[in-house]
Design an enzyme around this catalytic site. Sequence first.
Site, short mmCIF file in Angstrom:
data_model
loop_
_atom_site.label_atom_id
_atom_site.label_comp_id
_atom_site.label_asym_id
_atom_site.label_seq_id
_atom_site.Cartn_x
_atom_site.Cartn_y
_atom_site.Cartn_z
N GLU A 161 12.73 41.86 -47.95
CA GLU A 161 12.29 40.52 -47.56
C GLU A 161 10.81 40.38 -47.86
O GLU A 161 10.01 41.26 -47.50
CB GLU A 161 12.55 40.28 -46.07
N GLU A 166 4.32 32.65 -43.18
CA GLU A 166 4.89 32.44 -41.85
C GLU A 166 3.78 31.94 -40.93
O GLU A 166 2.66 32.45 -40.97
CB GLU A 166 5.47 33.72 -41.27
#
Length: 279
Positions: A161, A166
């Site tokens: 990932e 974020e």
Amino acid sequence: MYQRVSVIIVRRLLQLGVILLILTGCTPTSATPNPTSTPVPTVSPWRLVWSDEFDGETLNPSNWLFDKGAGGWGNNELQFYTNRPENARIEAGVLVIEARKEEYLAWEYTSARIKTHYLHTWTYGRIEARMQLPVGGKGVWPAFWMLGENIATARWPNCGEIDIMENIGNPTMVYGSVHGPGYSGGNAITKPFVSSQPLSDDFHIYAVEWEPDAIRWYVDDQLYHTLRRDQVPGEWVFNHPFFLILNLAIGGNRPGYPDETTVFPQQLRVDYVRVYQQT
């Protein structure tokens, strides 16, 4: 006397002709370029191979699929992801992903999550999106990220990932991270970028440059995080195709949960998503 004057005139004319020839031979002509003034062409190392500029009236189904449903998504999140225009739509060339506080199929929040899975994947390149983040608050979690295409067989985190961006509620901070075998979840390799202004005030470009042995993170072309293969504590699982994800989650183990200070609706606004690969 006349002949003598004529001879003198001819001699003077010949002398002038020689001088003019000398001067002409010493003076550069316009056909001869000056090597010091020739511009050096600049060649970009990146070639655009895919993009979505969100110029249509609706989301392009050949570029994106909706993830729909609820159940926490492995992180105890609170939203139900839908494909309704209330949660994902195009407005004046901008993708709007909107999280709402509303009762929907027994869930208290709705939002949207879209992905290029089964449609488009890439191995290496510069992946970027120009986005305006939500105003934030406790429990608000927008993300622009990638998962390995082999997730169905390798499972997470072995598939890998890459979190390009974020944001977990702090209006001036975003994170760039990777998850892999032995460094996932709370042990992910991550680094924050801190802005002097709230990132919800304007659009900014969030990007990674992903190569076989390194990944670099940028905000508005400012490098803030570099990770090399030899720096991960486990296997380097970033050498195969990945797909893109955009979502706006509410709640979860990492951001915590909304409280009375969290305002709704919240919007993640995306001007474009672009993928470049090296020329």
